[in-house]
Design an enzyme around this catalytic site. Structure first.
Site, PDB file in Angstrom:
ATOM      1  N   HIS A   1      10.005   3.187   3.871  1.00 45.68           N
ATOM      2  CA  HIS A   1       9.300   3.712   5.050  1.00 45.68           C
ATOM      3  C   HIS A   1       9.836   3.092   6.343  1.00 45.68           C
ATOM      4  O   HIS A   1       9.189   3.144   7.376  1.00 45.68           O
ATOM      5  CB  HIS A   1       7.802   3.424   4.960  1.00 45.68           C
ATOM      6  CG  HIS A   1       7.171   3.892   3.690  1.00 45.68           C
ATOM      7  ND1 HIS A   1       7.223   5.200   3.289  1.00 45.68           N
ATOM      8  CD2 HIS A   1       6.492   3.223   2.724  1.00 45.68           C
ATOM      9  CE1 HIS A   1       6.583   5.316   2.127  1.00 45.68           C
ATOM     10  NE2 HIS A   1       6.142   4.132   1.762  1.00 45.68           N
TER      11      HIS A   1
ATOM     12  N   HIS B   1       4.873   9.342   0.381  1.00 44.55           N
ATOM     13  CA  HIS B   1       5.575   9.107  -0.875  1.00 44.55           C
ATOM     14  C   HIS B   1       5.869  10.437  -1.548  1.00 44.55           C
ATOM     15  O   HIS B   1       6.090  10.510  -2.746  1.00 44.55           O
ATOM     16  CB  HIS B   1       4.750   8.244  -1.820  1.00 44.55           C
ATOM     17  CG  HIS B   1       4.219   7.019  -1.167  1.00 44.55           C
ATOM     18  ND1 HIS B   1       2.987   6.988  -0.546  1.00 44.55           N
ATOM     19  CD2 HIS B   1       4.774   5.800  -0.982  1.00 44.55           C
ATOM     20  CE1 HIS B   1       2.809   5.786  -0.025  1.00 44.55           C
ATOM     21  NE2 HIS B   1       3.869   5.051  -0.266  1.00 44.55           N
TER      22      HIS B   1
END
Ligand code: ADP
Ligand code: MG
Lengths: 219, 342
Positions: free
Chosen positions: B66, B228
């Site tokens: 991320h 995700h």
């Protein structure tokens, strides 16, 4: 009749092998309703478990299980790490110092492990989690012993119950974990954690059947 | 190993999937040695001059993939430490416990946790460990993703874009000397006043998995995607940037709801695989939508700040501001990924 710490060691080693074999399968189940890492996570964890168990392989069952729990907490991450870690830490605490384990003690350790998972994850039955495989397994093992079954029989029955519990997660809507983000779209898929928990109980049953128990092996 | 065949097919700038996180940490340490230092096993990225005596320590963490979240936000005026897990997998308690000890300057430590079961459980275990060592630890959980239905009976909403804003604003307050309870309350306020929703055009490929997390055809998009690759509200036909921006912004605005006269920060985030020019196209529509409803956009942020590897797509976060949150948003910050007024 009693189980031995050698059987516990065999169980953990056997399960590590099964997780490695079923890595893609578990990951595929998680890809459908989670984030596609359950097999990868569990395999990373149990490879670490094998390394950490090697130097304590001749120790009591409590040490083996607690070592397993610590290795999982420190290497898995995700939801599975704290949940399976807590399962083994609590089961290990229940068998502290024991190398010979009575039937009741072994089933009691599984129950303590399940209780730990529920306390940590706060899942209720039918939330579509690993609890749905573990709960019926522990209940069935206790019933079997109460009905006069041998430990081997009780654990085989527990594995069957876990398998039924695992399959029963398919029609459920997930209420805990990542799968809950899907709402109704989680319906129709088998829960990955319930699947790895079923495999864990099957491995236990197989380990008990494969290695001679204490009473059989005494000459 | 069975993965070898898969790995060679992976068209990524990595050495091996297993070494990716540590290789990237080493790269960060080399590139930003003026701001951070790193430790391995357990893996932690720490502000160079931590612990700062008397300053509240801010620790966050989560799965890798991320970036720049969270390691890129370690430095002056934001986080004191970040714990990178495996790609898309929350870190382990030993990491957060080490991070907590490393940044505890005696004023306590705040854990900033995105609402995912794995993150929550691992941070909980870490807080138990740290408290056992005598540390004062609070936690704030971010849960701003309106794509997920909120409910007391489920895991609740995911933590996404607002996490960046919480880290900046709480970090500003901590740097200015606010105490642990004040920083905690401010972080909670930011989370409570912010909402987000994202969308994806393509899937990310987790290196260890070796293939896309989800399949999506060329003319489709996933609305309400998680960072995700978790599926969102619905899979629909691709629309124009203006229409997509409006769908996302409307869902966000209607949730709190934001009203005419509100002053807000508008944040258009890139998911990793979308170029900045497209993010500005989206921002234009978001800004127009808000202004058209009498909502005053007084601050903005545009860029890839909470990504999902190479996933193409974006998310929109709207945060209702007040004098306090505006002040600490504007406060000086110097981190690898965010820098102003220093
Ligand atoms: N609160 C919970 N209680 C019990 N089990 C849970 C809970 N949340 C998730 N799980 C189990 O964890 C599994 C997912 O594990 P894993 O994929 O390793 O972690 P993550 O969801 O963080 O990626 C689920 O299939 C479910 O069985
Ligand atoms: Mg998962």
């Amino acid at each position: 009749m009693a189980a031995t710490s050698a059987q516990i060691y065999n169980w953990l080693e056997r399960y590590a092998g099964i997780v490695a074999e079923q890595k893609q399968y578990l990951t595929g189940l998680d890809a459908a309703i989670g984030d596609g890492d359950h097999g990868i996570n569990m395999d990373r964890g149990f490879q670490t478990v094998l390394v950490k168990l090697a130097p304590v392989s001749d120790k009591d069952a409590g040490t083996l299980l607690k070592t397993t729990g610590m290795a999982l907490v420190g290497s898995v991450g995700g939801a599975g790490g704290p949940l399976y870690g807590t399962f083994f830490l609590r089961a290990g605490a229940a068998l502290d110092g024991k190398s010979e384990i009575s039937d009741r003690d072994l089933v009691g350790a599984l129950e303590a492990g399940l209780k730990g998972v529920v306390e940590r994850g706060k899942a209720n039955p039918n939330d579509k989690t690993m609890v749905d495989a573990l709960t019926p397994a522990v209940a069935r093992a206790k019933e079997s012993l109460d009905g006069g079954a041998s430990l081997e029989e009780a654990l085989a029955a527990a594995a069957d119950a876990a398998e039924e519990g695992m399959k029963a997660t398919i029609p459920l809507k997930a209420l805990k974990g990542r799968a809950s983000y899907l709402g109704d779209r989680s319906i129709g898929h088998q829960d990955p954690g319930a699947t790895s928990s079923y495999l864990l109980l099957r491995a236990l049953s197989d380990s008990l059947a494969a290695l001679p128990q204490q009473a059989k092996s005494t000459t | 190993m069975a993965e070898a065949a898969v790995t060679t097919r992976l068209k990524k700038l990595i050495n091996t999937p297993e070494t990716e996180v540590k290789d990237a940490m080493a790269g960060m340490a080399a590139a930003h040695s003026d701001l951070i230092r790193v430790e391995y096993d357990p893996n932690v990225i720490i502000r160079k001059d931590a612990p700062k005596k008397g300053k509240v320590g801010l620790v966050s963490g989560g799965g890798s993939g991320h970036e720049p979240l969270h390691g890129g936000f370690v430095g002056v005026g934001m986080l004191d430490a970040a714990c990178p897990g495996a790609v898309f997998t929350s870190p382990t308690p030993d990491q957060m416990a080490r991070a907590t000890a490393a940044v505890d300057g005696g004023a306590g430590v705040l854990h900033i946790v995105k609402n995912y079961t794995g993150d929550i459980l691992n941070f909980e275990m870490a807080a138990e460990l740290a408290r056992g060592e005598g540390a004062k630890v609070n936690a704030v959980i971010t849960n701003d993703d309106v794509a997920v239905q909120d409910s007391l009976y489920t895991a609740g909403r995911r933590g996404v874009g607002v996490t960046v804003l919480v880290e900046k604003i709480a970090g500003g307050a901590a740097e200015a000397g606010a105490n642990l309870d004040a920083v905690t309350e401010l972080a909670k306020k930011v989370n409570a006043n912010g909402r987000s929703m994202g969308m994806a055009l393509t899937s990310a490929i987790v290196p260890a998995a070796g293939k896309p997390t989800f399949e999506i055809s060329d003319d489709e998009m996933e609305l309400g995607i998680g960072i995700h690759g978790e599926p969102g509200r619905e899979r629909t036909k691709l629309k124009s940037a203006d229409e997509i921006a409006e769908i996302l912004t409307m869902a966000v605005v209607n949730d709190i709801p934001f009203k005419a006269g509100d002053e807000v920060l508008a944040f258009v985030n890139g998911m990793g695989g979308t170029p900045l020019i497209e993010l500005y196209v989206v921002y234009n529509a978001v800004h127009r939508y808000l202004t058209g409803r009498g909502i005053k956009v007084t601050r903005s942020l545009v860029g890839p700040y909470i990504t999902s590897l190479e996933m193409a797509g974006c998310s929109v976060t709207i945060l209702k501001l007040d004098a306090e949150t505006t002040k600490f948003w504007d406060a000086p910050v110097h981190t690898p990924a965010l820098r102003w007024r220093v």
